[in-house]
Scaffold this active site. Structure first.
Site, PDB file in Angstrom:
ATOM      1  CG  ASP A  54      -0.376  -0.116   2.517  1.00 44.47           C
ATOM      2  OD1 ASP A  54       0.865  -0.170   2.602  1.00 44.47           O
ATOM      3  OD2 ASP A  54      -1.118  -0.149   3.521  1.00 44.47           O
ATOM      4  CG  ASP A  93       0.331  -4.157   1.986  1.00 43.35           C
ATOM      5  OD1 ASP A  93       0.276  -5.018   2.886  1.00 43.35           O
ATOM      6  OD2 ASP A  93       1.109  -3.190   2.014  1.00 43.35           O
ATOM      7  CE  LYS A 123       3.175  -5.974   3.626  1.00 40.77           C
ATOM      8  NZ  LYS A 123       2.614  -4.955   4.539  1.00 40.77           N
ATOM      9  CD  GLU A 125       0.328  -1.888   8.179  1.00 44.20           C
ATOM     10  OE1 GLU A 125      -0.115  -1.194   9.110  1.00 44.20           O
ATOM     11  OE2 GLU A 125       0.853  -1.406   7.151  1.00 44.20           O
ATOM     12  CD  GLU A 192       7.750  -0.547   7.669  1.00 44.79           C
ATOM     13  OE1 GLU A 192       6.801  -1.258   7.298  1.00 44.79           O
ATOM     14  OE2 GLU A 192       7.940   0.614   7.260  1.00 44.79           O
TER      15      GLU A 192
END
Ligand code: KIV
Length: 308
Positions: A54, A93, A123, A125, A192
């Site tokens: 993204d 994403d 993916k 988060e 990250e």
């Protein structure tokens, strides 16, 4: 660990191929890709996993954060990357709030990334807070890559792009997050902006690959944003990125040279133009102003007798 590039596979890589690379102790290189020509080149270079991140919102669409990116925008770019690639596993994403609000919406949106976009995995988060969502999506047969540490979709809550897990409690939470994501079936985990020692310790504890970005060399693989890697901007480059090319200056110099040629009348030249035989041209131009009065006005100023 072997450092030789992976040979091009016969077909499209899957999460089993990634698990095999990990089991063989090979470090895994992942890059973001958002468009057809770049994805094609990265695929030809043998990059095994391409992430349609993204980050497309910031680096391709000019938004100030990833929070603004929609499902429609993601699908548009995912389809281009899938069309461009023959080998890479394409990871899509899930954008902000397309998951984690209701189970139905999470499943539907994750499903669209595969059924409409053609991606091979999604993916999303979040660690413990996203575990139930990941579990539901994995149970539906959709491979999930986790993402913890700095999670850009929560940037307003995190208060900026800061290294995560630097205190005792925050570090322990990151380990708990990593384990939670693994236990509910994620096939890989992005770390990250995590201190390298902590990222290495997490990597040691897991039996799925960690893919680091700003998390040191102790991860099982690395991911970088392609525009950072290629030096495509003269603006900010994150500390964790290394320019492997300076495309901004190359593209700018090319555009300037092109403009100079256009202004000088040296582009296009004979090599970039086509010709017609003189007799045919003569026939074409033998339309008299009296037989086509409307041509008189429109042809004014055009040098019809020039040597084409
Ligand atoms: O969206 C993205 O590009 C990402 C990477 C930075 C891991 O999530």
């Amino acid at each position: 660990m072997s450092q030789t590039p992976n040979p091009q596979p016969a077909g499209r890589l899957t999460i089993s191929s990634i698990a095999r690379l990990y089991a063989e102790g090979k470090r895994i290189a992942m890059l973001t890709a958002y468009d057809y020509p770049t994805a094609r080149t990265l695929d030809d270079a043998g990059i095994p996993m391409l992430l349609v991140g993204d980050t497309v919102g910031q680096v391709m669409l000019g938004y100030d954060s990833t929070v603004r990116v929609t499902m429609t925008e993601m699908l548009h770019h995912i389809k281009a990357v899938v069309r461009a690639t023959r080998h890479a596993l394409v990871v899509a994403d899930l954008p902000f709030l397309s998951y984690g609000v209701t189970t139905e919406a999470s499943l539907e949106n994750a499903g669209l990334m595969l059924s409409e976009g053609g991606a091979g995995a999604v993916k999303l988060e979040g660690g413990e807070r996203s575990a139930r969502t990941i579990e539901t999506i994995v149970r539906a047969g959709i491979p999930v890559m986790g993402h913890i540490g700095l999670t850009p979709q929560s940037i307003h809550q995190l208060g900026g792009h800061k290294v995560q897990g630097k205190t005792r409690d925050a570090g322990r939470q990151l380990i708990a997050d990593a384990v939670a994501v693994q236990e509910v079936g994620a096939f890989a985990l992005v770390l990250e902006l995590v201190p390298e020692e902590l990222a290495a310790a997490i990597t040691q504890r897991l039996h799925i690959p960690t893919i680091g970005i700003g998390a040191g060399a102790g991860c099982s693989g690395q991911v970088q944003v392609i525009t950072d890697l290629l030096g495509m901007s003269d603006e900010f480059t994150p500390k964790h990125a290394r320019h492997y090319a300076e495309l901004y200056s190359i593209v700018k110099a090319a555009a300037e040279a092109y403009q100079a040629d256009v202004i000088a009348g040296t582009f296009p030249g004979p090599a970039e133009s086509s010709r017609i035989d003189a007799a045919t041209l003569d026939e074409i131009l033998r339309v008299t102003p009296t037989s086509r009065p409307e041509m008189v006005e429109s042809s004014r100023g055009i040098p019809l007798d020039r040597d084409l």
